[in-house]
Scaffold this motif. Sequence first.
Motif, PDB file in Angstrom:
ATOM      1  N   THR A 137       0.854  -1.186   0.000  1.00  0.00           N
ATOM      2  CA  THR A 137       0.000   0.000   0.000  1.00  0.00           C
ATOM      3  C   THR A 137       0.887   1.232   0.000  1.00  0.00           C
ATOM      4  OG1 THR A 137      -1.750  -1.127   1.234  1.00  0.00           O
ATOM      5  CG2 THR A 137      -1.775   1.286   1.237  1.00  0.00           C
TER       6      THR A 137
ATOM      7  N   ARG B 157       0.656   4.857   0.740  1.00  0.00           N
ATOM      8  CA  ARG B 157      -0.330   5.653   1.471  1.00  0.00           C
ATOM      9  C   ARG B 157      -0.617   6.996   0.815  1.00  0.00           C
ATOM     10  NH1 ARG B 157       0.739   7.181   7.699  1.00  0.00           N
ATOM     11  NH2 ARG B 157       2.252   8.552   6.681  1.00  0.00           N
ATOM     12  N   LYS B 158       0.408   7.745   0.470  1.00  0.00           N
ATOM     13  CA  LYS B 158       0.178   9.072  -0.084  1.00  0.00           C
ATOM     14  C   LYS B 158      -0.393   9.006  -1.499  1.00  0.00           C
ATOM     15  CE  LYS B 158       3.493  11.650   2.711  1.00  0.00           C
ATOM     16  NZ  LYS B 158       2.416  12.362   3.428  1.00  0.00           N
TER      17      LYS B 158
ATOM     18  N   LYS C 128      -2.279   6.630  -2.481  1.00  0.00           N
ATOM     19  CA  LYS C 128      -3.579   5.964  -2.332  1.00  0.00           C
ATOM     20  C   LYS C 128      -3.747   4.838  -3.360  1.00  0.00           C
ATOM     21  CE  LYS C 128      -5.796  10.101  -0.444  1.00  0.00           C
ATOM     22  NZ  LYS C 128      -6.898  11.097  -0.551  1.00  0.00           N
ATOM     23  N   LYS C 129      -2.680   4.041  -3.444  1.00  0.00           N
ATOM     24  CA  LYS C 129      -2.719   2.898  -4.357  1.00  0.00           C
ATOM     25  C   LYS C 129      -2.320   1.626  -3.624  1.00  0.00           C
ATOM     26  CE  LYS C 129      -1.912   5.310  -8.733  1.00  0.00           C
ATOM     27  NZ  LYS C 129      -1.082   5.366  -9.975  1.00  0.00           N
TER      28      LYS C 129
END
Length: 521
Positions: free
Chosen positions: A439, A441-442, A444-445
């Motif tokens: 994942t 995070r920043k 969002k994938k």
Amino acid sequence: MNDPQIWWYISRASALIAWALMTLSVVWGILLSTRIMRRIDNPGWLRDLHSYLGGMTLIMVALHMVTLMLDGFLRYSLTEVLVPFAKDYRPVPVALGILAFYILLAVQGSSLLIARLPRKFWKVVHYASYATLILVSLHAGWASSKDAGSLWYKILAIALIGSATIAVVIRVVTRGRTGRAPTAAAWTHKSGIIPSVAPVAAGGPLMPATRTMVVASTSQAADGVLAIRLVPLGSDGSGGGALPVWYPGAHITLSLPNGFQRQYSLCGDPAERDHFDIAVLKTRHSEGGSEFIHANLAPGMTLQVSGPLNHFELEPASDYLFIAGGIGITPIKAMIESLPERRHWRLLYAGRSRTTMAFLEELLQRYPDRITVHAADEQDAALDIASLVVDTQAQVYCCGPESLMSSTAALVPAAQMHSERFVAVERTSNVSAQVIDVTCRKSKKEFVVGADQSILEAMELNGIPVLGSCRKGVCGTCEVRVVEGEPVHLDSVMPDAEKDSLRVMYPCVSRAVGKELVLDV
């Protein structure tokens, strides 16, 4: 302590000392950023002094606040010391002092967490120290009418405010010539130095600035070694302009017309801000980088250049022992160039022959008494590292072939040893390769990384903004911060314990212990 005014005297003294220390810290920081202090001592020691002054300022401010509560006349409570306008006594100047304390606390805290904070955020917080200095000056002059009318106080105030003002003016005037401070570090690879980025900030992967540069000149630094000078591309298409501040050990990345990206250490004088100097060894089995450079690079050619970044930075010490093998002289040369004349250092420079050793004659001419040369074709015996490093108290900086560095590291205590590598150390793990759910995070994938696929490859396929260069776990360009999960470090960039403490990994070769990994990118 029988004097009822003792706490008042201590409070006044600590406040004035804090003001002076804060001014010195800000002025020192400005002088560092402009590189004016460069010839006085090496950058590491100077930055340590800057941090020390800031820390002592905070201690004096804390003492000032505590003694205000102990003073029997003013009788400040903890709330009145920490909360603006909580006390009726001179509420505005006292509030300014309290606000300055919180800003100072934020500046010092951000400095301690610099490796974990986004660079831009850290810079914004750090620039707030200017505001703190203004607030403290107003607080000092406004809160104490008794001292403010004294001649000695006026002299002190003029001296502190005047020195800070002059330093700020110098910073503004020289800003166009100083650029940005470097944020990362270096390791080596093949025909030059392939450095790694330093501990990445919490904002994700480090994305170094890219600029167009012109090849100003090329020359033979030795047999098979091409010295290259790069200058920034001016608005008229010629060279000109200022370059970012950099420190010894830094590297730049060249994006070559044949599609390759290669990293090389800067080997010039860090004080010279109008050009970058590198040296490239033509390797026998070039993969397309050094061979292309030697065959095609010529004055007038433009290249995309990113960096500088640094992770092989020279640490403050009273004594240095530099050990360079072959092209490993490039970062060592920059370190030597940065040291003041009085600093004690020695250099062992080893190579196949004097004709293949870059910058040898230049170094011998400038430092004839500090350099020991070991040219293999002139020696009957092998290089004896043990006799050189035995019982040494110096900080040892070694760059060259793996055989040279491994033999040196075996003889030098880890606390004194600093090295760069040409190639990755072969590493294995007890954890078998498996499918990993990653994942970002920043971004969002979320995506799955196959057991036979590198995490870096999967990130690139999913459009994640991360740089990759050597793809062998040496250069460190792909560094990312780990939010959740336990990485399996298979790279050769820095000690595993240091990576774990910084919560970073290099996805080109490293894996994960579990099946899930969350990255801050």
